[in-house]
Scaffold this motif. Structure first.
Motif, short mmCIF file in Angstrom:
data_model
loop_
_atom_site.label_atom_id
_atom_site.label_comp_id
_atom_site.label_asym_id
_atom_site.label_seq_id
_atom_site.Cartn_x
_atom_site.Cartn_y
_atom_site.Cartn_z
N ALA A 76 78.58 72.09 39.97
CA ALA A 76 78.15 72.05 41.44
C ALA A 76 76.80 72.24 41.46
N SER A 83 82.72 68.39 32.63
CA SER A 83 82.71 67.31 33.60
C SER A 83 81.93 65.98 33.06
N GLY A 106 83.23 64.78 36.45
CA GLY A 106 82.22 65.69 37.50
C GLY A 106 82.13 65.10 38.90
C1 LIG Z 1 84.09 51.05 39.20
C2 LIG Z 1 84.33 52.24 40.03
C3 LIG Z 1 85.78 52.59 40.10
C4 LIG Z 1 86.01 53.63 40.81
N1 LIG Z 1 87.39 53.73 40.90
C5 LIG Z 1 87.79 54.81 41.77
C6 LIG Z 1 89.24 55.19 41.83
O1 LIG Z 1 90.13 54.71 41.52
N2 LIG Z 1 89.59 56.29 42.70
C7 LIG Z 1 88.56 57.17 43.19
O2 LIG Z 1 88.94 58.04 43.99
N3 LIG Z 1 87.29 57.01 43.05
C8 LIG Z 1 87.08 55.67 42.22
N4 LIG Z 1 85.52 55.50 42.34
C9 LIG Z 1 84.42 56.57 42.83
C10 LIG Z 1 84.04 57.54 41.94
O3 LIG Z 1 85.27 58.55 41.85
C11 LIG Z 1 82.92 58.36 42.35
O4 LIG Z 1 81.73 57.51 42.73
C12 LIG Z 1 82.46 59.54 41.89
O5 LIG Z 1 81.45 60.34 42.48
C13 LIG Z 1 81.86 59.07 40.47
O6 LIG Z 1 81.67 60.08 39.52
P1 LIG Z 1 80.72 59.96 38.26
O7 LIG Z 1 80.74 61.46 37.39
O8 LIG Z 1 81.33 58.95 37.37
O9 LIG Z 1 79.45 59.79 38.81
P2 LIG Z 1 78.05 60.34 38.67
O10 LIG Z 1 77.15 59.30 39.32
O11 LIG Z 1 77.65 60.86 37.48
O12 LIG Z 1 77.99 61.50 40.11
C14 LIG Z 1 78.42 61.12 41.24
C15 LIG Z 1 78.08 62.41 42.15
O13 LIG Z 1 78.44 63.48 41.75
C16 LIG Z 1 77.65 64.26 41.27
N5 LIG Z 1 77.71 65.05 40.08
C17 LIG Z 1 78.44 64.53 39.02
N6 LIG Z 1 78.62 65.38 37.97
C18 LIG Z 1 78.23 66.50 38.75
C19 LIG Z 1 78.17 67.91 38.16
N7 LIG Z 1 78.90 68.33 36.96
N8 LIG Z 1 77.98 68.98 38.86
C20 LIG Z 1 77.24 68.60 40.11
N9 LIG Z 1 77.28 67.31 40.58
C21 LIG Z 1 77.77 66.53 39.96
C22 LIG Z 1 76.19 63.61 41.05
O14 LIG Z 1 75.21 64.23 41.13
C23 LIG Z 1 76.38 62.47 41.93
O15 LIG Z 1 75.89 62.85 43.38
C24 LIG Z 1 85.17 54.32 41.37
C25 LIG Z 1 83.77 54.01 41.30
C26 LIG Z 1 83.56 52.76 40.43
C27 LIG Z 1 81.85 52.31 40.43
#
Ligand SMILES: Cc1cc2nc3c(=O)[nH]c(=O)nc-3n(C[C@H](O)[C@H](O)[C@H](O)COP(=O)(O)OP(=O)(O)OC[C@H]3O[C@@H](n4cnc5c(N)ncnc54)[C@H](O)[C@@H]3O)c2cc1C
Length: 229
Positions: A13, A147, A178
């Motif tokens: 967070a 995360s 995360g």
């Molecule tokens: C191809 C695709 C498929 C998807 N499928 C699904 C699905 O099946 N179900 C669903 O619910 N969602 C789905 N999503 C949406 C996805 O869950 C969100 O976009 C999620 O926020 C992505 O997390 P990330 O860690 O990969 O992304 P990141 O881009 O790394 O992070 C997303 C956000 O969270 C913040 N964040 C990440 N890690 C941390 C941390 N450790 N501490 C604080 N902040 C942090 C980042 O700063 C950013 O604001 C999908 C998205 C895509 C592009």
């Protein structure tokens, strides 16, 4: 199917806590110097700091950009840090404040708006790719997951321990823990078991002062907020 309750950990967070104003007068060189001189760091931090002149900078920045329209953004991080442990995250938080840089935290890089690696202000990218450890305890039906791990890695780790346990989260294997757990997380098991965030029962975060907090230390309001609110 039974399911595992899951924890997520480390820096989950960080982005929620920042409210300082970046100062353009200060430079990223001072930030890097601050990191190198920061006390109590357990690993050599110079191995995980990438400025724009580093030959690995571009490939590192690009490697988890899922939404390709952001891959040519002109708003690139001044520095990328890929921490190996908590002490390196703490140093990044404190030094970025001292030198007027904001932080963007990236886990799986699947943010639809590129919020984890694009900003209109001078910033440091805290990329959690090295923090992806997963420990599954079949007996208590719980797991710790860092995360920077992906959903696919979590599902695989659970399957290595049990043929009957699972975890209710998204269907895309490369989504990061995360961003997914901190925003809800829906998937095929949602109707029976709810969102991924509903099944998070503890978390470790590092606050703006560099303190490492668990659920008890952060309190129930913040614990609610970091799981999507
Ligand atoms: C191809 C695709 C498929 C998807 N499928 C699904 C699905 O099946 N179900 C669903 O619910 N969602 C789905 N999503 C949406 C996805 O869950 C969100 O976009 C999620 O926020 C992505 O997390 P990330 O860690 O990969 O992304 P990141 O881009 O790394 O992070 C997303 C956000 O969270 C913040 N964040 C990440 N890690 C941390 C941390 N450790 N501490 C604080 N902040 C942090 C980042 O700063 C950013 O604001 C999908 C998205 C895509 C592009």
């Amino acid at each position: 199917m039974k399911y595992l309750s899951s924890y997520f950990t480390f820096a989950t967070a960080i982005a929620l806590f920042f409210s300082f104003q970046p100062s353009s007068a200060d430079s990223h060189e001072n930030f890097v110097r601050c990191l190198y001189n920061y006390p109590h760091i357990t690993n050599t931090i110079s191995n995980v700091v990438y400025t724009q002149t580093n030959s690995s900078y571009s490939s590192l920045l690009d490697h988890t950009i899922e939404i390709r329209r952001f891959s040519n953004s002109s708003s690139k991080p001044l520095v990328i840090v890929t921490p190996l442990d908590v002490s390196q995250i703490q140093a990044t938080i404190i030094c970025s404040q001292r030198h007027g840089l904001q932080i963007r935290t990236r886990s799986g890089g699947h943010d639809y708006e590129g919020l984890s690696y694009v900003a209109q202000v001078p910033f440091v990218l805290l990329d959690l790719l090295n923090l992806r450890e997963i420990t599954v305890d079949e007996e208590s039906r719980t797991a710790w997951v860092q995360s920077g791990a992906t959903l696919g890695e979590l599902y695989y780790s659970i399957s290595q321990k049990s043929k009957t346990l699972g975890f209710p989260a998204g269907s895309c294997a490369s989504v990061g823990i995360g961003g997914h757990f901190s925003g809800g997380g829906y998937g095929f098991m949602m109707r029976k078991y709810g969102l991924a965030a509903d099944n998070v029962i503890d978390a470790h975060i590092i606050d703006v002062n560099g303190n490492l907090l668990d659920r008890q230390a952060m309190g129930e309001d913040l614990f609610w907020a970091i799981r999507g609110g």
